[in-house]
Design an enzyme around this catalytic site. Structure first.
Site, short mmCIF file in Angstrom:
data_model
loop_
_atom_site.label_atom_id
_atom_site.label_comp_id
_atom_site.label_asym_id
_atom_site.label_seq_id
_atom_site.Cartn_x
_atom_site.Cartn_y
_atom_site.Cartn_z
N TYR A 1 9.17 3.98 -4.35
CA TYR A 1 8.68 3.69 -2.87
C TYR A 1 8.50 2.22 -2.67
O TYR A 1 8.70 1.86 -1.45
CB TYR A 1 7.32 4.50 -2.82
CG TYR A 1 7.26 5.80 -2.85
CD1 TYR A 1 7.63 6.47 -1.67
CD2 TYR A 1 7.61 6.79 -3.92
CE1 TYR A 1 7.71 8.01 -1.68
CE2 TYR A 1 7.51 8.20 -3.78
CZ TYR A 1 7.79 8.70 -2.67
OH TYR A 1 7.84 10.17 -2.54
N CYS B 1 8.04 16.42 -1.97
CA CYS B 1 7.16 15.44 -2.45
C CYS B 1 7.10 15.46 -3.99
O CYS B 1 6.91 16.42 -4.67
CB CYS B 1 5.79 15.51 -2.01
SG CYS B 1 4.40 14.56 -2.67
N1 LIG Z 1 -1.67 9.39 -5.24
C1 LIG Z 1 -1.12 10.69 -4.65
C2 LIG Z 1 0.13 10.44 -4.00
C3 LIG Z 1 0.47 11.61 -3.03
C4 LIG Z 1 1.55 11.18 -1.87
O1 LIG Z 1 1.58 9.74 -1.46
N2 LIG Z 1 1.97 12.16 -1.12
C5 LIG Z 1 2.89 12.15 0.00
C6 LIG Z 1 4.29 12.86 -0.05
S1 LIG Z 1 5.43 12.21 -1.29
C7 LIG Z 1 2.52 12.23 1.26
O2 LIG Z 1 1.89 13.18 1.31
N3 LIG Z 1 2.40 11.23 2.05
C8 LIG Z 1 1.79 11.46 3.51
C9 LIG Z 1 1.43 10.24 4.17
O3 LIG Z 1 1.02 9.24 3.42
O4 LIG Z 1 1.23 10.22 5.25
C10 LIG Z 1 -0.78 11.72 -5.57
O5 LIG Z 1 -0.28 11.49 -6.77
O6 LIG Z 1 -1.30 12.82 -5.52
#
Ligand SMILES: N[C@@H](CCC(=O)N[C@@H](CS)C(=O)NCC(=O)O)C(=O)O
Length: 348
Positions: A204, A60
């Protein structure tokens, strides 16, 4: 049981675009836990050695931001971390088990927090912090072992806390490192504004789009922003090697994590293929390789195995058979290898 009838309280984990939304556009949710670790007297979450744990995924980019910052600030002994397995299934990120042999990397381990022995998925941490939690189970997560709750799950805020709030616990050399120095704040804020939306999130928006129109809108804007980044780095090359001259700032960290994933993943998996970095953006390519090859925190926190496998095998709506493309080879070129530029003439 939570999640039994559906993957998340709001729908399926792969519903990156809300079902029924005719725009076909990916809209990122707001992070929910927004407390801060603070040096202010009486703070609910004061800086303390060994008290906080960071859950990340090497795959990530948002999580890798804070991993890089942790290392650059010399916080290895102060804040522990562990990485989930790269595969995100119907219940979201899962913790590796002793049987996993396909996810090598530092601290790719079962949940190491005492009391979490039965936790199998990151969602267990979210539900411990808030049994009514209804959002997505994202990394990074900054967790407080003392009060057994989540302090913050927004990478931009964690990054900023790491820059300043632990300064009493690190040595002099690390104390003076500041990713958000006062004299550059206005410029850093202004740069984040376009880079977050068009580049970090732009890949994304391009990749998760479910209509041609939404995809093209995102991908064209993404490449216009890359052109803008290229022009800046070209213009300021003599003052470099970093985005703002001689000092690493938030901008280097936040942009690097997207650009390093670009050729290995985003070009093909998210269809961000108007150009690639290595043959289309010489200044960005040089800036990225310089960070990777000369600043250990950037290289050490980049795990191409997790990066490539995660995206290509966790998004069945994009890649139903989960085949991971072998190339590009290599994932990143050596520091001194320049590539003949094709395509980029400042315009498409
Ligand atoms: N706004 C958050 C976004 C974090 C994020 O979207 N992480 C993703 C991985 S790249 C995630 O864990 N996604 C799991 C999901 O959406 O179910 C940040 O910057 O901390």
């Amino acid at each position: 049981m939570k999640g039994a009838a559906q993957d998340t309280p709001g729908g399926k984990i792969t519903d990156w675009v809300k079902p029924g939304d005719p725009s076909g556009e990916f809209k990122r949710q707001q992070s929910s836990f927004r407390d801060c670790i603070s040096r202010e007297p009486g703070a609910r979450f004061p800086p303390e050695k060994g008290r906080y744990h960071l859950y990340v995924s090497y795959a990530c980019p948002w999580a890798t931001r804070v991993l890089i910052a942790r290392k650059l600030k010399g916080l290895e002994e102060v804040i522990s971390f562990s990485s989930v397995h790269w595969h995100m299934g119907p219940k979201g990120w899962r913790f590796p088990t002793a049987d996993d042999t396909d996810a090598a990397g530092e601290n790719v381990v079962p949940d190491p927090v005492p009391g979490h022995e039965k936790f199998t998925h990151l969602r267990d941490v979210y539900f411990q912090a808030n049994p009514q939690y209804e959002g997505r189970f994202t990394v990074p997560v900054l967790y407080d072992k003392k009060t057994q709750t989540i302090v913050n799950n927004e990478s931009s805020e964690i990054l900023r806390m790491f820059s300043t709030e632990f300064n009493d616990l690190v040595d002099e050399k690390h104390r003076t490192i500041d990713f958000y120095p006062a004299h550059l704040r206005a410029q850093i804020d202004e740069t984040h504004e376009w880079q977050y939306d068009l580049i970090n999130n732009g890949v994304y928006k391009s990749g998760f789009a479910t209509t041609q129109q939404a995809y093209e809108k995102a991908v064209v804007a993404l490449f216009e922003a890359l052109d803008r980044a290229e022009a800046w780095l070209e213009k300021t090359a003599a003052e470099g090697p970093y985005w703002f001259g001689q000092t690493i700032t938030e901008v280097d960290i936040r942009l690097f994590v997207t650009i390093i994933r670009f050729d290995p993943v985003y070009v093909q998996h998210f269809k961000c293929n108007i150009r690639d970095i290595r043959s289309g953006y010489p200044a960005l390519h040089r800036w990225m390789r310089h960070l990777y090859w000369t600043v250990p925190a950037f290289r050490d926190m980049t795990n191409f195995l997790h990066i490539k496998n995660h995206y290509t095998r966790s998004h069945p709506q994009i890649n139903p058979h989960g085949i991971t493309p072998v190339g590009p080879v290599p994932d990143i070129l050596p520091l001194d290898q320049e590539v003949v530029v094709v395509g980029y003439q400042g315009k498409r």
